[in-house]
Write a protein that holds these residues in place. Structure first.
Motif, PDB file in Angstrom:
ATOM      1  N   PRO A 134      -1.790  40.526  23.141  1.00  0.00           N
ATOM      2  CA  PRO A 134      -1.962  40.746  24.587  1.00  0.00           C
ATOM      3  C   PRO A 134      -0.977  39.954  25.437  1.00  0.00           C
ATOM      4  CG  PRO A 134      -4.097  40.423  23.535  1.00  0.00           C
ATOM      5  CD  PRO A 134      -3.050  40.103  22.500  1.00  0.00           C
ATOM      6  N   LEU A 135      -0.639  38.740  25.001  1.00  0.00           N
ATOM      7  CA  LEU A 135       0.327  37.925  25.722  1.00  0.00           C
ATOM      8  C   LEU A 135       1.610  37.812  24.906  1.00  0.00           C
ATOM      9  CD1 LEU A 135      -1.845  34.950  27.065  1.00  0.00           C
ATOM     10  CD2 LEU A 135      -1.154  37.025  28.277  1.00  0.00           C
ATOM     11  N   LEU A 136       2.737  38.007  25.567  1.00  0.00           N
ATOM     12  CA  LEU A 136       4.030  37.926  24.880  1.00  0.00           C
ATOM     13  C   LEU A 136       4.490  36.475  24.853  1.00  0.00           C
ATOM     14  CD1 LEU A 136       5.837  41.099  26.274  1.00  0.00           C
ATOM     15  CD2 LEU A 136       4.600  40.815  24.117  1.00  0.00           C
ATOM     16  N   ASP A 137       3.945  35.740  23.890  1.00  0.00           N
ATOM     17  CA  ASP A 137       4.356  34.347  23.738  1.00  0.00           C
ATOM     18  C   ASP A 137       5.764  34.299  23.161  1.00  0.00           C
ATOM     19  OD1 ASP A 137       4.200  33.956  20.642  1.00  0.00           O
ATOM     20  OD2 ASP A 137       2.307  34.910  21.182  1.00  0.00           O
ATOM     21  N   LEU A 138       6.396  33.142  23.253  1.00  0.00           N
ATOM     22  CA  LEU A 138       7.806  33.024  22.899  1.00  0.00           C
ATOM     23  C   LEU A 138       8.069  33.255  21.414  1.00  0.00           C
ATOM     24  CD1 LEU A 138       8.576  30.087  25.277  1.00  0.00           C
ATOM     25  CD2 LEU A 138       9.748  32.291  25.306  1.00  0.00           C
ATOM     26  N   GLU A 139       7.133  32.884  20.563  1.00  0.00           N
ATOM     27  CA  GLU A 139       7.316  33.144  19.142  1.00  0.00           C
ATOM     28  C   GLU A 139       7.346  34.647  18.876  1.00  0.00           C
ATOM     29  OE1 GLU A 139       8.078  32.644  15.256  1.00  0.00           O
ATOM     30  OE2 GLU A 139       8.002  31.037  16.746  1.00  0.00           O
ATOM     31  N   THR A 140       6.453  35.390  19.525  1.00  0.00           N
ATOM     32  CA  THR A 140       6.423  36.847  19.370  1.00  0.00           C
ATOM     33  C   THR A 140       7.693  37.476  19.935  1.00  0.00           C
ATOM     34  OG1 THR A 140       4.005  36.884  19.503  1.00  0.00           O
ATOM     35  CG2 THR A 140       5.157  38.940  19.988  1.00  0.00           C
ATOM     36  N   VAL A 141       8.107  37.017  21.111  1.00  0.00           N
ATOM     37  CA  VAL A 141       9.325  37.538  21.729  1.00  0.00           C
ATOM     38  C   VAL A 141      10.530  37.267  20.839  1.00  0.00           C
ATOM     39  CG1 VAL A 141      10.922  37.238  23.676  1.00  0.00           C
ATOM     40  CG2 VAL A 141       8.457  37.402  24.086  1.00  0.00           C
ATOM     41  N   TYR A 142      10.607  36.075  20.286  1.00  0.00           N
ATOM     42  CA  TYR A 142      11.726  35.712  19.407  1.00  0.00           C
ATOM     43  C   TYR A 142      11.795  36.630  18.191  1.00  0.00           C
ATOM     44  CZ  TYR A 142      14.060  33.132  15.662  1.00  0.00           C
ATOM     45  OH  TYR A 142      14.854  32.781  14.590  1.00  0.00           O
ATOM     46  N   ARG A 143      10.676  36.828  17.520  1.00  0.00           N
ATOM     47  CA  ARG A 143      10.670  37.697  16.333  1.00  0.00           C
ATOM     48  C   ARG A 143      11.092  39.123  16.697  1.00  0.00           C
ATOM     49  NH1 ARG A 143       5.581  35.198  15.200  1.00  0.00           N
ATOM     50  NH2 ARG A 143       4.569  37.151  15.806  1.00  0.00           N
ATOM     51  N   HIS A 144      10.606  39.607  17.836  1.00  0.00           N
ATOM     52  CA  HIS A 144      10.963  40.967  18.262  1.00  0.00           C
ATOM     53  C   HIS A 144      12.449  41.071  18.597  1.00  0.00           C
ATOM     54  CE1 HIS A 144      10.307  44.941  19.951  1.00  0.00           C
ATOM     55  NE2 HIS A 144      10.974  44.567  21.034  1.00  0.00           N
ATOM     56  N   LEU A 145      12.979  40.064  19.270  1.00  0.00           N
ATOM     57  CA  LEU A 145      14.402  40.079  19.611  1.00  0.00           C
ATOM     58  C   LEU A 145      15.271  40.032  18.358  1.00  0.00           C
ATOM     59  CD1 LEU A 145      14.591  37.710  22.718  1.00  0.00           C
ATOM     60  CD2 LEU A 145      14.745  40.204  22.686  1.00  0.00           C
ATOM     61  N   ARG A 146      14.884  39.249  17.374  1.00  0.00           N
ATOM     62  CA  ARG A 146      15.650  39.192  16.122  1.00  0.00           C
ATOM     63  C   ARG A 146      15.734  40.575  15.473  1.00  0.00           C
ATOM     64  NH1 ARG A 146      17.179  34.604  13.322  1.00  0.00           N
ATOM     65  NH2 ARG A 146      17.208  35.866  11.423  1.00  0.00           N
ATOM     66  N   LEU A 147      14.590  41.236  15.372  1.00  0.00           N
ATOM     67  CA  LEU A 147      14.570  42.567  14.749  1.00  0.00           C
ATOM     68  C   LEU A 147      15.384  43.567  15.567  1.00  0.00           C
ATOM     69  CD1 LEU A 147      10.806  42.747  13.698  1.00  0.00           C
ATOM     70  CD2 LEU A 147      12.776  42.468  12.185  1.00  0.00           C
ATOM     71  N   THR A 148      15.201  43.528  16.881  1.00  0.00           N
ATOM     72  CA  THR A 148      15.876  44.484  17.759  1.00  0.00           C
ATOM     73  C   THR A 148      17.379  44.309  17.736  1.00  0.00           C
ATOM     74  OG1 THR A 148      13.944  44.585  19.229  1.00  0.00           O
ATOM     75  CG2 THR A 148      16.054  45.293  20.139  1.00  0.00           C
ATOM     76  N   LEU A 149      17.833  43.081  17.919  1.00  0.00           N
ATOM     77  CA  LEU A 149      19.274  42.844  18.002  1.00  0.00           C
ATOM     78  C   LEU A 149      19.963  42.984  16.646  1.00  0.00           C
ATOM     79  CD1 LEU A 149      19.128  39.894  20.541  1.00  0.00           C
ATOM     80  CD2 LEU A 149      20.057  42.183  20.956  1.00  0.00           C
ATOM     81  N   GLU A 150      19.283  42.585  15.581  1.00  0.00           N
ATOM     82  CA  GLU A 150      19.864  42.757  14.245  1.00  0.00           C
ATOM     83  C   GLU A 150      20.030  44.235  13.925  1.00  0.00           C
ATOM     84  OE1 GLU A 150      19.373  40.672   9.893  1.00  0.00           O
ATOM     85  OE2 GLU A 150      17.564  41.048  11.072  1.00  0.00           O
ATOM     86  N   ALA A 151      19.049  45.061  14.329  1.00  0.00           N
ATOM     87  CA  ALA A 151      19.140  46.497  14.084  1.00  0.00           C
ATOM     88  C   ALA A 151      20.308  47.128  14.839  1.00  0.00           C
ATOM     89  CB  ALA A 151      17.827  47.175  14.487  1.00  0.00           C
ATOM     90  N   ARG A 152      20.690  46.537  15.949  1.00  0.00           N
ATOM     91  CA  ARG A 152      21.804  47.052  16.746  1.00  0.00           C
ATOM     92  C   ARG A 152      23.148  46.502  16.283  1.00  0.00           C
ATOM     93  NH1 ARG A 152      19.041  46.034  22.719  1.00  0.00           N
ATOM     94  NH2 ARG A 152      17.357  47.574  22.491  1.00  0.00           N
ATOM     95  N   GLY A 153      23.120  45.601  15.309  1.00  0.00           N
ATOM     96  CA  GLY A 153      24.351  44.983  14.857  1.00  0.00           C
ATOM     97  C   GLY A 153      24.861  43.915  15.793  1.00  0.00           C
ATOM     98  N   HIS A 154      23.974  43.365  16.639  1.00  0.00           N
ATOM     99  CA  HIS A 154      24.352  42.336  17.595  1.00  0.00           C
ATOM    100  C   HIS A 154      24.072  40.954  17.012  1.00  0.00           C
ATOM    101  CE1 HIS A 154      23.791  45.323  21.196  1.00  0.00           C
ATOM    102  NE2 HIS A 154      24.835  45.607  20.441  1.00  0.00           N
TER     103      HIS A 154
END
Length: 381
Positions: free
Chosen positions: A200-220
């Motif tokens: 329910p809350l986007l804590d920083l640990e959750t945001v970090y894990r999501h950003l890693r997956l998202t940016l890695e998938a884009r080749g960034h």
């Protein structure tokens, strides 16, 4: 347990350099600053009062950055957010420096040392610190991965979550023609639209894990993070994909209510009280008309609008209680809301500035928002 900061006791300083004399231009950084400031003050994130968010854009020298940082560090008692976007460089001591408009790569005195910023955080009275670095080699702020633990700890600040756009040996990415830089664009998208199936809350640990997956998938470049104590539990937004799009009726029987109700125990200021009160209706999935109808006439739609937009606490509890009950807030949480209201009432003085629950280290509230945009007026390309 994840928690949203109290906006009345929190501060943010957003620093960015988009124009350079001796380095490549980064026009997307200006958009980063505007969008992030709007997000932090808007209903989809922390709803921070505009005076609590300071934007320092294209600062001509390090002193122009340090002064608003010091003031925010003195004022924040809940959470202090510091963001930098621009070029990151490595100084002769193998430490991270943040580039300013007049920075020359061969002249360390023209940069802002990250260690100076860290020193400000060490002296802050805020319980939690969030540091977001969108620049090349930003992972250096976490300490070299090959260094000893003791050396890496020198880069940390207690109660901090540090999120870096790239590893200590990698450049960050600002795709030509994109509105935002790669890291900040992904961060904004995550906070604005949520994470399907996330908490329910986007804590920083959750945001970090999501950003890693998202940016890695884009080749960034893949972001890096470091957490000290409870820093990872600080949330920057609610997960909007989990907010009910239609009115929700609490389940009958022993099934627990899983809606993301704001936590009244985290409220310290009058600003935080009303910010969270407005978020209650969002969590309920109800319109103002539906809340009024469910209150059996005890509170009108006009009263609801006035209630969540007040700047001083109501003198009586009945309207707030009717609102919370009509939204479907469980009885035990309504009692917690009442206790918070009582505590704030007891400690609210006639002075408008003194609206926080007193603490031995309570700082004076912020001054008017200082948008230090384009301070270097003579700079042209």
């Amino acid at each position: 347990m994840s928690v949203l900061p109290d906006p009345g006791a929190s501060r943010a300083v957003l620093i960015g350099t988009s124009r350079y004399d001796h380095l490549e231009q980064l026009p997307a950084v200006s958009n980063n600053l505007t969008a992030l400031a709007d997000l932090l003050t808007g209903p989809l994130s922390l709803r921070m009062p505009a005076p609590h968010v300071t934007v320092v854009e294209n600062p001509p020298d390090p002193a122009t950055v340090m002064e608003p940082l010091r003031q925010a560090a003195e004022e924040a008692t809940d959470t202090l957010i510091v963001y930098y976007a621009g070029h990151g460089l490595i100084d002769p001591r193998d430490a991270l420096t943040l580039a300013l408009p007049l920075t020359r790569p061969d002249r360390v005195e023209t940069c802002l040392s990250y260690d100076w910023l860290r020193h400000i955080l060490l002296g802050s009275r805020a319980e939690r610190h969030i540091v977001l670095l969108d620049c090349c080699y930003s992972g250096l702020a976490l300490g070299r991965m090959s260094a000893s633990e003791g050396l890496a700890d020198q880069a940390a600040v207690e109660g901090t979550f540090l999120l870096a756009a790239s590893a200590e040996t990698r450049t960050a990415l600002a795709p030509v023609g994109d509105t935002y830089t790669a890291f900040t664009g992904a961060l904004l998208d995550t906070l604005l639209h949520g994470i399907p199936g996330g908490p329910p809350l986007l804590d920083l640990e959750t945001v970090y894990r999501h950003l890693r997956l998202t940016l890695e998938a884009r080749g960034h470049p893949v972001p890096q993070a470091r957490n000290r104590n409870s820093g990872a539990q600080v949330a920057l937004a609610r997960n909007h994909t989990d907010l009910p799009p239609v009115p929700v009726t609490p389940a009958a029987g022993p099934e627990p209510d899983k809606r993301p109700w704001p936590d009244p125990a985290s409220i310290r200021t009058v600003t935080g009280f009303f910010t969270n009160l407005a978020a209650v209706r969002e969590a309920s999935g109800l319109t103002q008309q539906e809340v009024s109808r469910r209150s059996a006439g005890r509170i009108s739609t006009g009263s609801i609008s006035r209630l969540v937009n007040l700047e001083t606490l109501p003198a009586t509890w009945s309207t707030t209680a009717a609102y919370l009950s009509a939204c479907g807030v469980p009885a035990d949480q309504i009692r917690q809301w009442h206790s918070t209201w009582q505590e704030l009432r007891r400690n609210t003085t006639t002075t408008p500035q003194a609206r926080a629950v007193p603490r031995s280290d309570t700082a004076e509230p912020g001054k008017a928002r200082r948008r230090l945009s384009n301070l270097w007026r003579g700079h042209r390309h």
